[in-house]
Write a protein that holds these residues in place. Structure first.
Motif, short mmCIF file in Angstrom:
data_model
loop_
_atom_site.label_atom_id
_atom_site.label_comp_id
_atom_site.label_asym_id
_atom_site.label_seq_id
_atom_site.Cartn_x
_atom_site.Cartn_y
_atom_site.Cartn_z
N ASN A 5 0.85 -1.19 0.00
CA ASN A 5 0.00 0.00 0.00
C ASN A 5 0.88 1.24 0.00
OD1 ASN A 5 -2.59 -1.27 0.19
ND2 ASN A 5 -2.11 -1.76 2.31
N LYS A 6 0.50 2.20 -0.81
CA LYS A 6 1.21 3.46 -0.90
C LYS A 6 0.29 4.51 -0.27
CE LYS A 6 3.92 5.70 -4.45
NZ LYS A 6 4.11 5.83 -5.90
N VAL A 7 0.80 5.16 0.80
CA VAL A 7 -0.05 6.07 1.57
C VAL A 7 0.66 7.40 1.73
CG1 VAL A 7 -1.28 6.39 3.74
CG2 VAL A 7 -0.97 4.08 2.83
N ASP A 8 -0.06 8.49 1.43
CA ASP A 8 0.47 9.84 1.65
C ASP A 8 0.10 10.28 3.06
OD1 ASP A 8 1.54 10.15 -0.95
OD2 ASP A 8 -0.45 10.67 -1.73
N VAL A 9 1.11 10.74 3.81
CA VAL A 9 0.89 11.18 5.20
C VAL A 9 1.58 12.52 5.41
CG1 VAL A 9 0.72 8.82 6.07
CG2 VAL A 9 2.93 9.98 6.10
N ARG A 10 1.21 13.20 6.49
CA ARG A 10 1.84 14.47 6.85
C ARG A 10 2.37 14.31 8.27
NH1 ARG A 10 1.20 20.39 5.51
NH2 ARG A 10 0.70 19.51 3.50
N LEU A 18 4.47 6.84 2.24
CA LEU A 18 4.93 5.62 2.90
C LEU A 18 4.41 4.42 2.13
CD1 LEU A 18 4.21 6.58 6.62
CD2 LEU A 18 6.33 6.88 5.33
N VAL A 19 5.22 3.38 2.04
CA VAL A 19 4.84 2.16 1.34
C VAL A 19 5.01 1.01 2.32
CG1 VAL A 19 5.32 0.63 -0.60
CG2 VAL A 19 5.59 3.10 -0.87
N GLY A 20 3.96 0.17 2.42
CA GLY A 20 4.04 -0.98 3.32
C GLY A 20 2.95 -1.98 3.03
N ILE A 21 3.08 -3.15 3.62
CA ILE A 21 2.09 -4.21 3.39
C ILE A 21 0.89 -4.07 4.34
CG2 ILE A 21 3.73 -5.86 2.44
CD1 ILE A 21 3.78 -7.22 5.21
N GLU A 22 1.03 -3.22 5.35
CA GLU A 22 -0.06 -3.01 6.29
C GLU A 22 -1.17 -2.21 5.61
OE1 GLU A 22 3.09 -2.36 7.01
OE2 GLU A 22 3.57 -3.87 8.49
N SER A 23 -2.34 -2.21 6.24
CA SER A 23 -3.47 -1.48 5.67
C SER A 23 -3.21 0.02 5.69
CB SER A 23 -4.74 -1.79 6.47
OG SER A 23 -4.67 -1.18 7.76
N GLU A 24 -3.93 0.74 4.83
CA GLU A 24 -3.79 2.19 4.78
C GLU A 24 -4.15 2.80 6.13
OE1 GLU A 24 -5.65 6.04 2.42
OE2 GLU A 24 -5.77 4.06 1.48
N LYS A 29 -2.44 5.54 11.04
CA LYS A 29 -2.42 5.53 12.50
C LYS A 29 -0.99 5.70 13.03
CE LYS A 29 -3.69 2.42 16.30
NZ LYS A 29 -4.28 1.12 16.63
N VAL A 30 -0.05 4.98 12.43
CA VAL A 30 1.36 5.08 12.83
C VAL A 30 1.89 6.48 12.55
CG1 VAL A 30 3.69 4.24 12.34
CG2 VAL A 30 1.81 2.61 12.60
N ALA A 31 1.59 7.00 11.38
CA ALA A 31 2.06 8.34 11.01
C ALA A 31 1.48 9.39 11.96
CB ALA A 31 1.67 8.65 9.57
N LEU A 32 0.21 9.25 12.31
CA LEU A 32 -0.42 10.19 13.24
C LEU A 32 0.26 10.13 14.61
CD1 LEU A 32 -2.66 12.25 13.77
CD2 LEU A 32 -4.16 10.33 14.36
N TYR A 33 0.60 8.95 15.05
CA TYR A 33 1.31 8.78 16.32
C TYR A 33 2.64 9.53 16.30
CZ TYR A 33 3.75 6.38 20.14
OH TYR A 33 4.46 6.09 21.28
#
Length: 136
Positions: A5-10, A18-24, A29-33
């Motif tokens: 999964n490719k996810v845009d975060v701030r 961020l790219v990872g096998i976990e869900s968006e 959630k990790v990025a927010l933390y």
């Protein structure tokens, strides 16, 4: 192989992909933390550079991780101890149930013996009463 999964975060006002096998949702959630941790550190000292705030955030996250890991180990030990105590109590319960059954059987036996003795006593009393009447 799992789909990535490719996810845009701030984080700290900067955009990252961020790219990872976990869900968006998990990645967000990790990025927010991390974002919250960095903002907290930067609020405490506004003179920190982003790289210094990042290092301090990493240290804080590592601290959180190690404390959580120690807590997991401690709770695992408590759980093991509790399971052992439960098994000990189950065994004691089985032993006491067996002992109770034996005592209950003895009680039944003694009640029967008592009933027999009372019947014998009544017969003796009755015979004694007849014998006493016959003499009179």
């Amino acid at each position: 192989m799992a789909e990535k999964n490719k996810v845009d975060v701030r984080i700290a006002g900067k955009d990252y992909t961020l790219v990872g096998i976990e869900s968006e949702e998990y990645i967000q959630k990790v990025a927010l933390y991390i974002d919250r941790k960095m903002n907290e550190i930067m609020r405490m000292n506004s003179k920190l550079s982003t790289s210094m705030a990042s290092v301090l955030t990493a240290i804080n996250v590592a601290d959180d991780y190690f404390k959580a890991h120690e807590n997991v180990i401690s709770l695992s030990k408590e759980l093991k101890s509790a399971k052992e105590e439960i098994e000990r109590l189950k065994e004691e319960n089985r032993r006491l149930a067996d002992e109770n059954a034996i005592i209950s059987n003895k009680n039944t036996y003694f009640q029967l013996e008592l009933a027999k003795r009372e019947a014998e006593l009544n017969e003796v009393r009755s015979a004694l009463e007849k014998s006493t009447r016959a003499r009179i």
